[in-house]
Scaffold this active site. Structure first.
Site, mmCIF file in Angstrom:
data_model
loop_
_atom_site.group_PDB
_atom_site.id
_atom_site.type_symbol
_atom_site.label_atom_id
_atom_site.label_comp_id
_atom_site.label_asym_id
_atom_site.label_seq_id
_atom_site.Cartn_x
_atom_site.Cartn_y
_atom_site.Cartn_z
ATOM 1 N N ASP A 163 26.910 29.287 15.478
ATOM 2 C CA ASP A 163 27.425 29.559 16.265
ATOM 3 C C ASP A 163 28.718 29.254 15.813
ATOM 4 O O ASP A 163 28.759 27.933 15.849
ATOM 5 C CB ASP A 163 27.761 29.893 17.732
ATOM 6 C CG ASP A 163 28.254 30.729 18.409
ATOM 7 O OD1 ASP A 163 28.953 31.644 17.969
ATOM 8 O OD2 ASP A 163 28.485 29.891 19.602
ATOM 9 N N SER A 164 30.102 29.549 17.032
ATOM 10 C CA SER A 164 31.482 28.116 16.472
ATOM 11 C C SER A 164 31.185 27.235 18.181
ATOM 12 O O SER A 164 31.707 26.317 17.822
ATOM 13 C CB SER A 164 32.105 28.939 17.206
ATOM 14 O OG SER A 164 32.016 29.531 18.307
ATOM 15 N N CYS A 208 26.990 34.915 16.308
ATOM 16 C CA CYS A 208 28.129 34.772 16.910
ATOM 17 C C CYS A 208 28.974 35.978 16.240
ATOM 18 O O CYS A 208 29.088 36.452 14.962
ATOM 19 C CB CYS A 208 29.144 34.046 15.952
ATOM 20 S SG CYS A 208 30.815 33.232 16.434
ATOM 21 N N GLU A 268 33.179 26.902 26.633
ATOM 22 C CA GLU A 268 32.538 25.651 26.728
ATOM 23 C C GLU A 268 32.662 24.103 27.001
ATOM 24 O O GLU A 268 31.661 23.655 27.345
ATOM 25 C CB GLU A 268 33.396 25.337 24.959
ATOM 26 C CG GLU A 268 33.034 26.347 23.986
ATOM 27 C CD GLU A 268 31.411 25.905 23.402
ATOM 28 O OE1 GLU A 268 31.430 24.295 23.416
ATOM 29 O OE2 GLU A 268 31.186 26.830 22.563
ATOM 30 N N CYS A 306 30.342 38.911 22.432
ATOM 31 C CA CYS A 306 30.440 37.004 22.116
ATOM 32 C C CYS A 306 29.059 36.819 22.520
ATOM 33 O O CYS A 306 29.317 36.801 23.842
ATOM 34 C CB CYS A 306 31.885 36.896 23.277
ATOM 35 S SG CYS A 306 31.777 34.946 22.631
ATOM 36 N N HIS A 336 28.727 33.617 24.092
ATOM 37 C CA HIS A 336 29.428 33.072 24.495
ATOM 38 C C HIS A 336 29.149 34.110 25.606
ATOM 39 O O HIS A 336 28.378 33.591 27.618
ATOM 40 C CB HIS A 336 30.491 32.455 24.615
ATOM 41 C CG HIS A 336 30.260 31.081 24.221
ATOM 42 N ND1 HIS A 336 30.727 31.312 22.596
ATOM 43 C CD2 HIS A 336 30.684 30.084 24.490
ATOM 44 C CE1 HIS A 336 30.682 30.121 22.238
ATOM 45 N NE2 HIS A 336 30.952 29.265 22.986
HETATM 46 N N1 DGL Z 1 30.548 32.980 20.246
HETATM 47 C C1 DGL Z 1 31.540 33.392 19.424
HETATM 48 C C2 DGL Z 1 31.273 35.252 19.179
HETATM 49 O O1 DGL Z 1 30.115 35.690 19.261
HETATM 50 C C3 DGL Z 1 32.287 32.670 20.740
HETATM 51 C C4 DGL Z 1 33.784 32.611 19.303
HETATM 52 C C5 DGL Z 1 34.572 31.576 19.616
HETATM 53 O O2 DGL Z 1 34.169 31.008 19.043
HETATM 54 O O3 DGL Z 1 35.286 32.791 20.381
HETATM 55 O O4 DGL Z 1 32.341 35.723 19.230
#
Ligand code: DGL
Length: 268
Positions: A10-11, A73, A154, A187, A189
């Site tokens: 993931d990011s 992600c 985050e 997302c 997150h």
């Molecule tokens: N968890 C990522 C997603 O599902 C977040 C992406 C981001 O870093 O903006 O899209």
């Protein structure tokens, strides 16, 4: 049987929201996770940048001999799934959007009003819409990009007024004007603010792709006979910046299990 780990990425820390479901449903499996915490968020970056970062991470996972790549992600799944599949034709690569879209198709009917929330890149890609409407054109799908959610999450800004105000900023009019009854957390997150959303909009139904992806992983492991049994691997969590929130969240999820947390610098 295959005792090699599953590669997740993931990011940042968002993909960690899949872990409790994975541990419950597939307790034998070990993980190599990469969170690109130094370069998060991805969702407001150009698609070429997202692709470049994602391929770098997929390369790293494959160098570490993973048996499968799970793109935990939505943004990367929307933008770079096919690039990664093309690069690694012999490794199963699972994106998170298709299992979520399948859940929407199965759980919703024409009476429902479905709101997809996600990053700018995910919403602009239109992938959720295409997959859902491609299967059932009668479903009512609305989308909303919420770019401020990921940076706040985050930072660990979760159960407080700042997050509530940000949620209201994006969702009040969106939910009301479109009479949304079902929200897809597009997302990984966003499960971390699920409680806020449920508290602010009581009665709203939530679909969480971080949970839905697990049955796809299970199916692919079974189809290809890739399931682990009595594996001696430990799970390892890499991050490009070992932020306190990243390590704290892993500690919370794996409170009774020993896992390794390591820093990994990705060179450009
Ligand atoms: N968890 C990522 C997603 O599902 C977040 C992406 C981001 O870093 O903006 O899209």
């Amino acid at each position: 049987m295959d005792n090699r780990p599953i590669g997740f990425f993931d990011s940042g820390l968002g993909g960690l929201t899949c872990m409790p479901y994975l541990m419950r449903e597939l307790p034998e499996e070990k993980i190599i996770y990469f969170g690109d915490t130094a370069r998060t968020p991805y969702g407001s970056k150009a698609t070429d940048t997202i692709r470049k970062f994602s391929i770098q991470i997929a390369d790293f996972l494959v160098e570490n001999d993973v048996k499968m790549i799970v793109i935990a992600c939505n943004t990367v799944s929307a933008v770079a799934l096919f690039d990664i599949r093309e690069r690694f034709p012999n490794i199963p690569v699972i994106g998170i959007i298709k299992p979520a879209a399948e859940k929407v198709i199965q759980a919703c009917s024409a009476e429902n009003r479905i709101g997809i929330i996600g990053t700018k890149a995910t919403i602009l890609s239109g992938v959720y819409d295409q997959l859902i409407k491609g299967q059932n054109s009668e479903l009512n799908v609305f989308s909303m990009a919420c770019p401020a959610f990921v940076p706040l999450i985050e930072e660990g800004i979760l159960n407080n007024e700042i997050m509530d105000l940000t949620i209201k900023h994006y969702l009040n009019d969106f939910l009301l004007e479109n009479r949304i009854d079902t929200v897809v957390l597009g997302c990984t997150h966003y499960p971390l603010i699920r409680e806020n959303i449920e508290r602010l909009y009581p009665g709203i139904k939530i679909i969480d792709p971080s949970q839905e992806i697990i049955s796809t992983i299970k199916d692919v492991l079974a189809e290809r006979d890739l399931g682990a049994k009595d594996s001696t691997f430990g799970s390892t969590f890499y991050a490009s910046d070992l932020s306190e929130n990243f390590t704290n969240m892993i500690d919370r999820i794996f409170e009774n299990t020993e896992v390794s947390i390591q820093f990994k610098n990705l060179e450009f």
